[in-house]
Design an enzyme around this catalytic site. Structure first.
Site, PDB file in Angstrom:
ATOM      1  N   ASN A 165       0.872  -1.179   0.000  1.00  0.00           N
ATOM      2  CA  ASN A 165       0.000   0.000   0.000  1.00  0.00           C
ATOM      3  C   ASN A 165       0.909   1.229   0.000  1.00  0.00           C
ATOM      4  O   ASN A 165       1.626   1.466   0.973  1.00  0.00           O
ATOM      5  CB  ASN A 165      -0.914  -0.021   1.237  1.00  0.00           C
ATOM      6  CG  ASN A 165      -1.840   1.193   1.308  1.00  0.00           C
ATOM      7  OD1 ASN A 165      -1.448   2.319   1.017  1.00  0.00           O
ATOM      8  ND2 ASN A 165      -3.084   0.954   1.699  1.00  0.00           N
ATOM      9  N   GLU A 208      10.941  -1.053   9.926  1.00  0.00           N
ATOM     10  CA  GLU A 208      12.119  -0.528  10.620  1.00  0.00           C
ATOM     11  C   GLU A 208      13.147   0.140   9.726  1.00  0.00           C
ATOM     12  O   GLU A 208      13.904   0.997  10.174  1.00  0.00           O
ATOM     13  CB  GLU A 208      12.757  -1.668  11.426  1.00  0.00           C
ATOM     14  CG  GLU A 208      11.895  -1.977  12.637  1.00  0.00           C
ATOM     15  CD  GLU A 208      12.085  -3.372  13.201  1.00  0.00           C
ATOM     16  OE1 GLU A 208      12.781  -3.506  14.188  1.00  0.00           O
ATOM     17  OE2 GLU A 208      11.499  -4.331  12.641  1.00  0.00           O
TER      18      GLU A 208
END
Lengths: 333, 744
Positions: B632, B706
């Site tokens: 997305n 991360e």
């Protein structure tokens, strides 16, 4: 059990009456007091809510051309008031440099004057040494984490700094604090309102028990053309000052007719740099005179382990702020 | 009929966005419960020693107080409340089993009352006297007793390849430097919170956790009950960042308090309690040696990392992981050592090891480039690793070179003049810096269920979590594509340990692990739907082959004649009106023995430094990432935004100040513990190559939680050096460290 009684005062005299009971504190916006109560630092028995006192939430001109700001005017309203912006832009800038928009919407002028230090050792009761919180217990900051602490006017009892931006501008502007109390009304020059710690760091101000701030008076505007509030801090917003400078000038061409310089983040109270002001007065504003004046302002500095940089930072900040007040140079901060 | 374009990759709005902005999304501390009691955690004020006495009489006598639980009356737990295995599976917790104190802010009591106010008041009336013993709190002196951890996070403690000394001798230019990073605390917007509710032997926990399955096992093991009797529910988190990846003391304590009082109990930590008992990023001290030939070829690299842990559990910030894999240096030594201090045990904090380690490595590379008078980007390209130099395996896919190239182009890296302090505008020193971003592409076993309901909608679920990152949304997209259903016809559920298990949301593994399970389960149930239709004589598709139809927008449709179609609801109705479902478990295959799997990126930043005052601002940052296929574009972009913003905080602001005399943090609140504010952030230009990783899973998806934080800190530090000529090796880079100490 520390049950807190709460009452809302409708007028000044009833607030003053209520305050005569021991353990009573006034509460305005509560942006500082409630935090301190949650942490167990302040433990009032009785809160008198003064936010509904009539007549203390307005700003108006004084007969001498000065301005009276009611003690309950919110910081955001003061900062954005047309007269303040036009005539005392230094005050507006200082207010807007403080806290966050949300806090400024709650905080009052009177409450801002009563803000307590942000010293971490004061804020956390697990630290057993804090003369401000527990007189006689010692000062953990003296040899602890003291990067944010005082370099001027501190004592061996306390090295905390006053956190207010507004008060620094008010000090430069020679503001006067109006108070009302059991013995009637009186005025306190802003420079005399906050104390140096000496051997009573638990006492922040010269306000007497039971007294209530009703207004702050500003003298007629002399510095609206040339002033600047410079706040140097660890992030761009919502951080307390490492050093701040309220600089205000009256200029005659390039010659300084009069100067007002106050420092924040360096002492237990807003620090007027009188020696520097005198050195600039009557002189052409040059880098050389400015640097000398800045050096004089910090001559008595006694930095601690972690804040030696503040001495130089304060000097450079004075140079920058005065230059910006005079419209000479700018920078990032 | 036009087939709908795939949803995967589309910048679809969050499916839970409206719930969140309207306050309908329910977080752990918000679940209502009849007879709910409120617990307050009481924590120690000394760093080492024992509790000499506790006077609870005043607290117990206060109105509404139900329980004051201390080591004197807390239920005894199996194995003294310690995790049984060695090395331990769970964390070493503080569960009121003895009177020992290991760090300041350690849980010592739980006070339960009918209201939060009563509990708070009673907690304040608890009189605890301590017997202090000398605490170990000075990192530098404690370093003399540092020890080697055993397989930190399952990785090698030390590594060696080639001949380091020979490589050192082979180099013409050498850099030796020590970098330090401070203790940092996660401080998600939502502090930890738990509500425990017993129904006979069965415990339900509403917990703000990054792993419902892990929490279930951890709490069951701690309490000595069967995991089958524990259910953990965690539908929404207000951030986790790693500190919610473990079940800390308050979770089991809440369950114990609930058991003791016979009432449901809620326990939410206060902000100051976020500083100690729920983990932190430890302090690191990293020693680097680099050697290179004049042309920039690295000949030797040594990285010795020290980080603090607690006195009672080893947890290692694995700073050397990036060093081992990022550059093609033939001769290398890396080591990890732990320094025991009287602090709470540290834990995973967003890109643990990679954030701190890449700061040191990429700063050292910048120092080497300066010493070589070489462009920092050219130095990195010179030592580009075409294969994993430590594992000796090919990369599953790596397009770092393109990241560098695109990033440099977008940023205008060619405009940078090499000399420090060479780019100046009035009082402003301008600096440009860059660094490499990287993070492993982790994946674990995961399972999911997909169910088509008689009303023509679908329910898809997995026992994963949404930390606020967009799991609900991206899994809905994956399911929609695989099912052939519109996303608004799909209800995706997560955050419940009764759902098919999925891994904890940590190590950037959720998307890569859960998406294939959701995809396969959805595909299987879709195929069941098709089979039902084709076998049904009442269906217009009766008798066709499966490859002659597809599912589109909830209808089974003939590919050759789209007017022949049959809606899912009708198909199920005719088949008896029962839901159909598929449960699928997927796991990594042999790809990890063949390939090294990592994401990469390039970060370019500009800083402005006030020449007089040292104030630093970041007008712009560019990040280009090779992070596999993007599920997305919008939520992925937000992930990177958050990572890069965090990088600004890690570089310039975050610093938990420890007073070693007290063993206590001095700035344990969000006014004094600084993270970036909006005014700190300039323009962020973020892009993805969006290339599927051909080996990681069937979808080519890697996790991206991360990597956005890695590289940023070093890029900023390098830019500050370029601006000022001052190399700051000790984070955070505050203005006092870059103010030039000359005249006024």
């Amino acid at each position: 059990m520390d049950a807190i009684s709460y009452e809302r005062a409708g007028d000044v005299s009833s607030a003053l009456r209520a305050a005569q009971q021991p353990g009573t504190m006034f509460i305005g916006g509560g942006t500082n007091l409630l935090d301190l109560m949650k942490g167990g630092v302040e433990r009032p028995l009785r809160l008198v809510d003064i936010t509904h006192l009539r007549g203390l939430d307005t700003i108006g001109t004084l007969p001498d051309g000065g301005l009276r700001i009611g003690a309950l005017v919110r910081n955001s309203d003061t900062a954005n008031h047309a007269l303040v912006r036009a005539q005392y832009p230094l005050l507006s800038q200082a207010l807007l440099a403080g806290a966050s928009a949300q806090l400024r919407n709650m905080a009052t002028v009177g409450g801002n004057l009563m803000q307590r230090t942000r010293c971490g050792y004061f804020y956390d009761t697990a630290f057993t040494q804090c003369n401000k919180r527990q007189p006689g217990s010692g000062c953990a900051a003296l040899e602890g984490q003291n990067r944010m602490h005082a370099i001027l006017g501190a004592s061996s009892q306390c090295v905390a700094v006053n956190p207010s931006d507004m008060s620094v501008a008010l000090a430069a502007l020679d503001a006067v604090v109006r108070v009302n109390g059991p013995r009637g009304e009186r005025t306190i020059a802003l420079a005399e309102f906050h104390r140096l710690p000496a051997d009573r760091p638990d006492v922040d101000t010269t306000l007497q028990p039971g007294e209530l701030i009703t207004a702050v008076d500003l003298p007629p505007p002399l510095f609206s053309d040339h002033s600047h509030y410079l706040k140097v801090r660890d992030r761009a917003s919502y951080a307390f000052a490492l050093v701040s400078v309220a600089a205000a000038l009256q200029l005659d061409g390039t010659t300084v007719k009069s100067a007002r310089i106050a420092l924040g983040g360096v002492a237990h109270k807003p620090w007027r740099a009188s020696a520097a002001e005198q050195m600039l007065t009557g002189q052409p504003l040059t880098d050389a005179t400015l640097r000398e004046a800045a050096a004089a302002a910090l001559r008595d500095a006694r930095p601690l382990r972690d804040n030696r940089f503040k001495v130089q930072l304060a000097q450079r900040s004075i140079v920058r702020a005065v230059n910006q007040a005079a419209g000479r140079t700018g920078g990032i901060a | 009929m036009i087939m709908n374009a795939p949803l995967i990759g589309q910048p679809m709005d969050r499916t839970d966005g409206v719930l969140k902005v309207t306050g309908e999304a329910r977080y752990a501390a918000e679940f209502p419960e009849a007879r709910l009691a409120h617990a307050v955690l009481v924590t120690s004020t000394i760093a080492s020693g024992s509790i000499a006495s506790i006077d609870a009489s005043r607290a117990q006598a206060l109105p509404g107080v139900l329980l004051v639980m201390t080591y004197q009356n807390a239920p005894r737990l199996p194995n003294g409340g310690r995790p049984p295995a060695t090395p331990s599976v769970g964390r070493h917790l503080s569960l009121l089993q003895d009177n020992q104190i290991h760090y300041s802010n350690e849980p010592v009591a739980v006070v339960v009352a009918d209201t939060l106010e009563h509990a708070t008041d009673a907690a304040r009336q608890l009189r605890i006297a301590y017997q202090s013993t000398p605490a170990v709190l000075d990192f530098t002196s404690a370093k003399a007793n540092a020890h080697a951890p055993i397989t930190p996070q399952g990785r090698q403690t030390d590594t060696q390849r080639g001949d380091f000394n020979a490589g050192l001798a082979d180099g013409a230019v050498r850099i030796e430097a020590v970098y330090t990073t401070p203790i940092e605390h996660h401080n998600p917007m939502e502090p930890h919170a738990t509500m425990a509710h017993w129904d006979g032997p069965q415990l339900t926990l509403y917990d703000s956790t990054q792993g419902v399955s892990g929490a279930r096992v951890a709490v069951a093991t701690t309490l000595g009950i069967s995991p089958d009797d524990v259910r953990v529910i965690s539908p929404f988190l207000g951030g986790g960042f790693g500190c919610k990846g473990s079940s800390w003391s308050h979770v089991a304590l809440c369950a114990m308090a609930s058991k003791q009082t016979g009432r449901p109990v809620r326990l939410a930590l206060t902000r100051p309690q976020m500083f100690g008992p729920v983990g932190a990023r430890p302090r690191t001290e990293q020693h680097f040696t680099l050697a290179a030939r004049h042309d920039g070829t690295l000949t030797a690299m040594r990285h010795d990392s020290f980080s603090n842990t607690s006195m009672f559990e080893d947890w290692t910030e694995t700073c050397c992981m990036v060093t081992r894999m990022l550059y093609a240096v033939p001769n290398q030594v890396t080591t990890h050592r732990l320094v025991q201090l009287n602090l709470g045990t540290p834990t995973f904090m967003r890109a643990p090891g990679e954030t701190t380690g890449s700061f040191a490595l990429e700063s050292a590379m910048d120092e080497l480039a300066a010493a070589l008078k070489m462009d920092p980007l050219a130095l990195r390209l010179k030592n580009y690793a075409e294969a994993d130099p430590q594992e000796n395996k090919p990369w599953s896919s790596k397009s770092l070179r393109q990241c560098y190239q695109i990033g440099a182009e977008k940023f205008g890296w060619s405009r940078r003049t090499p000399a420090p302090r060479s780019m100046r505008a009035g009082n402003t020193l301008i600096g440009m810096g860059m660094a490499t971003a990287t993070y492993p592409a982790n994946r674990s076993a995961a399972s999911a269920v997909a169910r088509i309901l008689p009303d023509g909608t679908a329910m898809v679920a997995s026992g994963t979590q949404d930390l606020g990152t967009g799991t609900y949304t991206v899994m809905t997209q994956v399911a929609a594509d695989a099912l052939g259903f519109a996303p608004e016809k799909i209800h995706f559920a997560l955050g419940d340990s009764t759902l098919p298990p999925a891994p904890g949301s940590g190590g950037s593994q959720s998307a890569a692990s859960v998406a294939p399970a959701v995809h396969d389960a959805s595909l299987q149930v879709r195929n069941q739907l098709i089979a039902l239709a084709l076998a049904d004589s009442a269906s217009p598709l009766h008798g066709m082959n499966a490859d002659e139809v597809s599912v589109d927008n909830g209808w089974v449709v003939s590919r050759s004649n789209p007017s022949l179609r049959d809606p899912a609801g009708a198909i199920l109705a005719r088949a008896g009106g029962h839901p159909i479902e598929a449960v699928v478990s997927v796991k990594p295959g042999g790809e990890r023995s063949t390939y090294s799997l990592h994401s990469f990126g390039a970060v370019f930043v500009e800083v402005h430094v006030d020449a007089d005052l040292g104030t630093i601002r970041v007008p712009r940052m560019v990040g280009v990432y090779d992070a596999g296929r993007i599920l997305n574009q919008k939520t992925a972009h937000s992930q990177m935004l958050g990572g890069m913003v965090w990088g600004v905080g890690a570089a310039f602001e975050e610093d938990t100040l420890l007073d070693p005399r007290y063993g206590r943090f001095v700035n344990a609140n969000l006014a004094e513990y600084h993270v970036p504010v909006n005014a700190d952030i300039g323009t962020l230009d973020i892009s993805f190559l969006d290339e599927p990783d051909p080996h990681i899973n069937s979808l080519g998806v890697r996790g991206i939680g991360e990597i956005g934080l890695t590289g940023v800190v070093a890029a900023l530090a390098n830019a500050v050096y370029h601006a000022t000529g001052v190399r700051v090796r000790d984070l955070p880079i505050t203005l006092d460290k870059v103010m030039t100490p000359s005249e006024v």
